[in-house]
Scaffold this motif. Structure first.
Motif, PDB file in Angstrom:
ATOM      1  N   ALA A 134      -6.861   7.039   8.714  1.00 17.86           N
ATOM      2  CA  ALA A 134      -5.636   6.767   7.978  1.00 17.86           C
ATOM      3  C   ALA A 134      -6.027   6.190   6.625  1.00 17.86           C
ATOM      4  N   HIS A 135      -5.246   6.477   5.596  1.00 15.10           N
ATOM      5  CA  HIS A 135      -5.677   6.163   4.239  1.00 15.10           C
ATOM      6  C   HIS A 135      -4.748   5.205   3.509  1.00 15.10           C
ATOM      7  N   LEU A 136      -5.332   4.565   2.502  1.00 16.28           N
ATOM      8  CA  LEU A 136      -4.655   3.599   1.651  1.00 16.28           C
ATOM      9  C   LEU A 136      -4.904   3.976   0.196  1.00 16.28           C
ATOM     10  N   LEU A 137      -3.858   3.957  -0.609  1.00 16.40           N
ATOM     11  CA  LEU A 137      -3.981   4.199  -2.043  1.00 16.40           C
ATOM     12  C   LEU A 137      -4.046   2.853  -2.753  1.00 16.40           C
TER      13      LEU A 137
ATOM     14  N   ALA B 267      -9.015  -5.067   2.436  1.00 14.65           N
ATOM     15  CA  ALA B 267      -8.974  -6.295   3.237  1.00 14.65           C
ATOM     16  C   ALA B 267      -7.632  -7.004   3.080  1.00 14.65           C
ATOM     17  N   GLU B 268      -7.116  -7.044   1.865  1.00 14.31           N
ATOM     18  CA  GLU B 268      -5.827  -7.710   1.640  1.00 14.31           C
ATOM     19  C   GLU B 268      -4.706  -6.966   2.344  1.00 14.31           C
ATOM     20  N   HIS B 269      -4.712  -5.649   2.280  1.00 16.26           N
ATOM     21  CA  HIS B 269      -3.694  -4.829   2.933  1.00 16.26           C
ATOM     22  C   HIS B 269      -3.703  -5.082   4.442  1.00 16.26           C
ATOM     23  N   CYS B 270      -4.893  -5.053   5.035  1.00 15.65           N
ATOM     24  CA  CYS B 270      -4.998  -5.223   6.488  1.00 15.65           C
ATOM     25  C   CYS B 270      -4.645  -6.640   6.920  1.00 15.65           C
TER      26      CYS B 270
END
Length: 337
Positions: A7-10, A102-105
């Motif tokens: 799964a991806h993050l922009l 890391a911040e997103h998670c």
């Protein structure tokens, strides 16, 4: 527990950092030549429509709930590799990417895990940035199938493989761009054909060069079911037997498939069954490519469609990921998806 490992993050901040830097225009021109104008337009619209799902934690969790996914392993969009960047810029961009993941998670602990990036074009920086990613709590790093002028068999990567194996870090091999270039510049062949071809080439370099012999603890996770390699592994074994120059690895190439891991994103129940037969049910993990259009919105249903036995479904749905990522769930107690 159902775990999606693809799964991806922009990360808009990364793109803001590299925009206008020397080499960026040439990188964009190469991307245009490889994909073709029509595919670039379609991809641009697709990403714009899914921007919230690529950046917002709430939207991600809602998608996961709809898909029946409990945990996601989130990796940066491969568009953030920027293997053209000079050392100072590459280090800044990859640190920013690691920190962004890391911040997103951190906004959904227990449900989101992350992978970072390392600049393959600068092997001398890769170990330090792997350590940076791990220091942030990320589970490993995502890499492409090659960097300009370097294959994954390049001896310059030996320190990276050694460190990754020692740390138990996951190495997620996810291609971005295909060196067949303009031959695939229409009908989205750059992705449809290019991605599985690049997967097969990259994994073959790791196998035939003996990387997996020298670093048996390396945790390689291949996107897109490993591309064409698992379904055509018989040719690799035959070449290894009859061609002396193909004996760079100690054992037949097929044996190394059971030393790597593969996501389930192959888009066909029969191909998924063949993948499981080739690599073993304990080496396949659920993958969706969320939220891009070349992924699947229903990864659990796609897994069920393969008609595998209950034990295999449980392992692929979450048990294997729990082992690979060090999650606390006991795979033997999991129920099939």
């Amino acid at each position: 527990m159902i775990v999606d490992v693809h799964a991806h993050l922009l990360l808009p901040g990364v793109e803001e950092l590299v925009a206008g830097q020397p080499g960026h225009d040439a990188h964009r021109a190469l991307d245009a030549r490889r994909n073709g104008a029509e595919s670039l337009r379609v991809s641009g619209r697709m990403v714009a429509e899914r921007l919230g799902r690529l950046t917002d934690v709430g939207a991600r969790l809602a998608d996961m709930d709809r898909a029946g996914v409990d945990v996601q392993l989130v990796s940066p969009s491969p568009s953030h590799y920027h293997y053209w960047a000079a050392p100072a810029l590459a280090e800044r961009a990859h640190r920013l990417a690691n920190e962004g993941v890391a911040e997103h998670c951190s906004r959904a602990p227990g449900r989101l895990l992350g992978l970072g990036l390392v600049p393959l074009q600068h092997p001398e920086l890769a170990v330090g940035l792997l350590d940076h990613a791990l220091s942030l709590g990320l589970r490993g790093v995502e890499v492409s199938s090659h960097a300009p002028g370097r294959e994954l068999s390049d001896p310059a990567y030996e320190p990276l493989w050694e460190r990754a194996a020692a740390a138990g870090a996951v190495l997620f091999v996810h291609p971005f761009g295909c060196t067949l270039d303009a031959r695939l510049d229409r009908w989205y062949l750059s992705n449809i054909v290019g991605q599985p071809a690049e997967n097969a080439v990259a994994l073959s370099h790791l196998v035939f060069s003996g990387v997996l012999d020298r670093h048996p603890g390396l945790r390689v996770l291949a996107a897109h079911g490993g591309g064409y390699l698992p379904t055509h592994i018989g040719r690799a074994d035959h070449g290894w037997r009859v061609r002396p120059e193909a004996r760079g690895c100690a054992d037949p190439p097929s044996s190394y498939l059971r030393r790597m891991w593969f996501d389930s994103l192959v888009h066909d129940p029969a191909v998924l069954r063949h993948l499981v037969e080739a690599v073993g049910a304990d080496r396949v993990l659920l993958g969706s490519d969320h939220p891009f259009d070349m992924g699947t919105e229903t990864p659990v249903a796609a897994l069920r469609a393969a008609g595998l036995d209950t034990a295999s479904l449980a392992r692929i749905g979450g048990g294997n990921a729990a082992e690979l990522l060090g999650l606390t769930t006991d795979p033997s107690t999991e129920e099939a998806p």
